[in-house]
Design a protein around this motif. Structure first.
Motif, mmCIF file in Angstrom:
data_model
loop_
_atom_site.group_PDB
_atom_site.id
_atom_site.type_symbol
_atom_site.label_atom_id
_atom_site.label_comp_id
_atom_site.label_asym_id
_atom_site.label_seq_id
_atom_site.Cartn_x
_atom_site.Cartn_y
_atom_site.Cartn_z
ATOM 1 N N PHE B 80 1.091 -1.142 0.060
ATOM 2 C CA PHE B 80 -0.142 -0.040 0.062
ATOM 3 C C PHE B 80 0.978 1.362 0.003
ATOM 4 O O PHE B 80 1.517 1.369 0.723
ATOM 5 N N ARG B 81 0.977 1.896 -1.126
ATOM 6 C CA ARG B 81 1.603 3.161 -1.369
ATOM 7 C C ARG B 81 0.727 4.148 -1.456
ATOM 8 O O ARG B 81 0.139 4.418 -2.280
ATOM 9 N N TRP B 82 0.745 5.115 -0.159
ATOM 10 C CA TRP B 82 -0.457 6.449 -0.337
ATOM 11 C C TRP B 82 -0.106 7.358 -1.135
ATOM 12 O O TRP B 82 -0.893 8.017 -1.591
ATOM 13 N N GLU B 83 1.299 7.329 -1.457
ATOM 14 C CA GLU B 83 1.584 8.562 -2.549
ATOM 15 C C GLU B 83 1.721 7.988 -3.869
ATOM 16 O O GLU B 83 1.522 8.947 -4.785
ATOM 17 N N SER B 84 1.092 6.987 -4.274
ATOM 18 C CA SER B 84 0.650 6.554 -5.599
ATOM 19 C C SER B 84 -0.713 6.219 -5.922
ATOM 20 O O SER B 84 -1.416 5.593 -5.211
ATOM 21 N N PRO B 85 -1.232 7.183 -6.635
ATOM 22 C CA PRO B 85 -2.705 7.122 -6.851
ATOM 23 C C PRO B 85 -3.047 5.664 -7.273
ATOM 24 O O PRO B 85 -4.259 5.132 -6.931
ATOM 25 N N MET B 86 -2.156 5.061 -8.102
ATOM 26 C CA MET B 86 -2.686 3.671 -8.568
ATOM 27 C C MET B 86 -2.824 2.736 -7.328
ATOM 28 O O MET B 86 -3.606 1.836 -7.536
ATOM 29 N N SER B 87 -1.946 2.844 -6.558
ATOM 30 C CA SER B 87 -2.084 1.906 -5.212
ATOM 31 C C SER B 87 -3.141 2.138 -4.633
ATOM 32 O O SER B 87 -4.172 1.228 -4.141
ATOM 33 N N ILE B 88 -3.643 3.352 -4.220
ATOM 34 C CA ILE B 88 -4.767 3.732 -3.580
ATOM 35 C C ILE B 88 -5.961 3.497 -4.278
ATOM 36 O O ILE B 88 -6.896 2.579 -3.927
ATOM 37 N N GLY B 89 -5.970 3.525 -5.656
ATOM 38 C CA GLY B 89 -6.880 3.171 -6.721
ATOM 39 C C GLY B 89 -7.337 1.683 -6.628
ATOM 40 O O GLY B 89 -8.325 1.469 -6.830
ATOM 41 N N SER B 90 -6.316 0.815 -6.541
ATOM 42 C CA SER B 90 -6.536 -0.664 -6.856
ATOM 43 C C SER B 90 -7.416 -1.164 -5.644
ATOM 44 O O SER B 90 -7.888 -1.955 -5.579
ATOM 45 N N TRP B 91 -6.821 -0.592 -4.502
ATOM 46 C CA TRP B 91 -7.513 -1.098 -3.194
ATOM 47 C C TRP B 91 -8.872 -0.437 -3.266
ATOM 48 O O TRP B 91 -10.076 -1.239 -2.852
ATOM 49 N N LEU B 92 -9.095 0.805 -3.374
ATOM 50 C CA LEU B 92 -10.393 1.528 -3.667
ATOM 51 C C LEU B 92 -11.461 0.765 -4.409
ATOM 52 O O LEU B 92 -12.436 0.320 -4.078
ATOM 53 N N LEU B 93 -10.856 0.136 -5.738
ATOM 54 C CA LEU B 93 -11.469 -0.325 -6.682
ATOM 55 C C LEU B 93 -11.945 -1.673 -6.237
ATOM 56 O O LEU B 93 -13.330 -1.994 -6.485
ATOM 57 N N THR B 94 -11.181 -2.300 -5.531
ATOM 58 C CA THR B 94 -11.545 -3.991 -5.038
ATOM 59 C C THR B 94 -12.606 -3.723 -4.154
ATOM 60 O O THR B 94 -13.418 -4.623 -4.086
ATOM 61 N N ALA B 95 -12.348 -2.596 -3.157
ATOM 62 C CA ALA B 95 -13.437 -2.465 -1.983
ATOM 63 C C ALA B 95 -14.761 -2.280 -2.886
ATOM 64 O O ALA B 95 -15.612 -2.745 -2.278
ATOM 65 N N PHE B 96 -14.807 -1.335 -3.668
ATOM 66 C CA PHE B 96 -15.975 -0.890 -4.252
ATOM 67 C C PHE B 96 -16.725 -2.090 -5.126
ATOM 68 O O PHE B 96 -17.966 -2.230 -5.029
ATOM 69 N N THR B 97 -15.777 -2.925 -5.709
ATOM 70 C CA THR B 97 -16.398 -4.092 -6.811
ATOM 71 C C THR B 97 -17.110 -5.136 -5.617
ATOM 72 O O THR B 97 -18.034 -5.299 -5.664
ATOM 73 N N VAL B 98 -16.499 -5.176 -4.455
ATOM 74 C CA VAL B 98 -16.844 -6.175 -3.383
ATOM 75 C C VAL B 98 -18.436 -5.782 -2.895
ATOM 76 O O VAL B 98 -19.371 -6.364 -2.891
ATOM 77 N N ILE B 99 -18.274 -4.475 -2.512
ATOM 78 C CA ILE B 99 -19.680 -3.643 -2.121
ATOM 79 C C ILE B 99 -20.611 -3.833 -3.169
ATOM 80 O O ILE B 99 -21.900 -4.196 -2.909
ATOM 81 N N ALA B 100 -20.497 -3.535 -4.398
ATOM 82 C CA ALA B 100 -21.259 -3.332 -5.516
ATOM 83 C C ALA B 100 -21.893 -4.986 -5.746
ATOM 84 O O ALA B 100 -23.125 -5.030 -6.024
#
Lengths: 183, 327
Positions: B80-100
């Motif tokens: 998890f690299r908070w400085e990298s938008p892509m790193s944050i995004g991959s976690w965010l996207l995964t969480a969102f997909t699970v919730i959806a």
């Protein structure tokens, strides 16, 4: 005794450049760069028309920045920076997303399609760690490039930067580039 | 050296990710709005829930295929690299997909659930234990999903906007532009799906709800694109040069014609024409099927073109002085 801090950098006196491209070839040979890709290049610029005409050659490669944006955006930490400033790619961690190529203001990186990873100038770490200079520096017939440690007060590049005027490219991107072009 | 590193797959992925975010948002909102303690647009909410997870799931698949080493994608989740938008995004996207997907599951009817589980071998007992009714979670999942859907909508813009070396992207307006474009394409896709679903014909109040939503989002998007252009023109040389790509460069036609006119202004005009009598004259809402179809399709095309223009033009913009090889 603690190791002395190091900061490698490159001073480029581009007025001496002949555009012979020996540096490009030496780099390809030393680092086995795949066909079609280069880790360094010589920018060419023509001003005016004959008879009032000038041509400038300007070698360029990875600037091994102080705040490298490629390292910042890398999602896996594959792009990383050594304590001595050299920016490298850990090929085992690179997933090939190419975000670093987009984030680099200097277009210094290339995509190795065969391996599926991003690659770039390494300042020839394999040579530097043995106390040698990078291949492009060693091979240059007109001594355009001077490689050295900015932390070493007796180094040639410290002397050059103290006595000559110089510029860095695109400082406004905030990357803190470490290729110094003498004026 | 200056080449395009991100191509059509990335454009499609950014579009699909935004589409899912918009679908979820519209569905969650439709479920949240109540009349007499009952969701006023339950059918809209259900359709949105059924559609929402798929685009982002397909988009993530495309994203993985676009990697140089697709099988290394798991490494995204080892860090998890908070400085990298892509790193944050991959976690965010995964969480969102699970919730959806959970949200979708909560909207399945009893017989639909039974049908799905009838396809799974009876010996897989662990999986059959999942055959439970979670319809009471709808509202909770919707509420949890709201910030995630907005996050995904913003992320698709931040992924580009956070790159300081590309003046075309690096403004503080790109994130919002992509968010509102995502939300409007979600509303439009929902409208399109409901109109095309002939078994359950759409009702006028449902069309009106979705059209209203879309008008709001398109207007917000317009009010971000205008400052993006004006502010860019008043900015530094590099930003001005980057804007030349759409104000007198290779992307000028596609930006002003297909995207801005056909993809934003025309659908906005159609939807305002539809809403106008209902809001200002107190008359009945038109609810024309063909106009709704046209407007919704155009909005979707516009949303796709916005991402196309930004991904390609952005990569062409640079601070780097254009020195190249002599011809």
């Amino acid at each position: 005794m603690a190791m002395k801090k190091k900061r490698y950098a490159l001073v480029i006196d581009s007025r001496k450049c002949l555009n012979c491209k020996a540096c490009v070839v030496a780099c390809k040979a030393e680092n086995k760069v795949p066909v079609g890709h280069f880790r360094n290049r010589i920018n060419e610029e023509r001003k005016g028309e004959y008879p009032t005409l000038s041509i400038n050659f300007e070698p360029e490669q990875c600037h091994h920045c102080d705040e490298p944006s490629c390292v910042r955006v890398c999602p896996t930490g594959a792009s990383w920076q050594r304590k001595d400033g050299i920016v490298l790619v850990n090929y085992d961690e690179c997933i090939g997303c190419r975000y670093c190529m987009i984030a680099c203001p200097y277009d210094a990186r290339y995509f190795n399609e065969e391996e599926g990873v991003v690659d770039k100038c390494t300042f020839c770490v394999q040579r530097v760690d043995k106390g040698e200079v990078p291949a492009c520096v060693e091979t240059c017939p007109s001594k355009v490039r001077v490689f050295g440690d900015l932390e070493d007060p007796k180094s040639r590049i410290r002397e050059l930067l103290a006595t000559r005027r110089y510029k860095v490219k695109e400082p406004q991107t905030g990357n803190g580039p470490q290729l110094y072009y003498l004026l | 050296m200056h080449e395009t590193n991100w191509g059509l797959l990335i454009v499609v992925y950014l579009f699909l990710g935004g589409l899912s975010a918009g679908l979820f948002f519209a569905s969650g909102l439709a479920n949240y709005l109540k009349v007499d303690d009952k969701p006023a647009y339950a059918r809209v909410a259900r359709m949105g829930a059924l559609l929402a997870p798929w685009p982002v799931a397909i988009g993530s698949g495309l994203l993985i295929l676009d990697l140089g080493n697709w099988y290394r994608f798991y490494k995204l989740f080892m860090h998890f690299r908070w400085e990298s938008p892509m790193s944050i995004g991959s976690w965010l996207l995964t969480a969102f997909t699970v919730i959806a997907f959970l949200y979708l599951y909560s909207w399945l009817k009893e017989d639909e659930r039974t049908w799905i589980f009838s396809k799974i071998p009876a010996s897989w007992k662990l999986i059959h234990r999942l055959n439970v009714d979670i319809s009471s979670w709808r509202e909770t999942l919707g509420m949890i999903g709201f910030p995630f859907s907005i996050g995904v909508g913003i992320y698709t813009g931040v992924l580009l906007g956070a790159v300081s070396s590309r003046p075309f992207w690096n403004t503080n307006l790109v994130a919002q532009m992509f968010l509102f474009s995502a939300l409007s394409s979600g509303a439009a896709a929902l409208l399109l799906a409901m109109v095309l679903d002939k078994k359950n014909p759409i009702e006028k109040h449902e069309t009106k709800f979705l059209v209203t939503l879309d008008v709001v989002f398109i207007s917000l998007e317009l009010f971000i694109i205008l400052p993006y252009l004006i502010h860019g023109e008043l900015s530094t040389q590099a930003v001005k040069q980057a804007l030349d790509l759409i104000l007198g460069g290779p992307f000028t036609f596609i930006f002003w014609g297909p995207f801005l006119f056909l993809g934003l202004l025309v659908p906005l005009a159609i939807e305002v024409y539809e809403l106008f009598p209902a809001i200002f004259k107190g008359r009945e809402f038109h609810g024309s099927r063909n106009l709704a179809l046209t407007a919704a399709s155009l909005v979707l095309i516009g949303g796709f073109l916005l991402r196309y223009i930004f991904v390609y033009a952005g990569q062409m913009s640079s601070f780097h002085s254009k020195m190249g090889l002599l011809q």
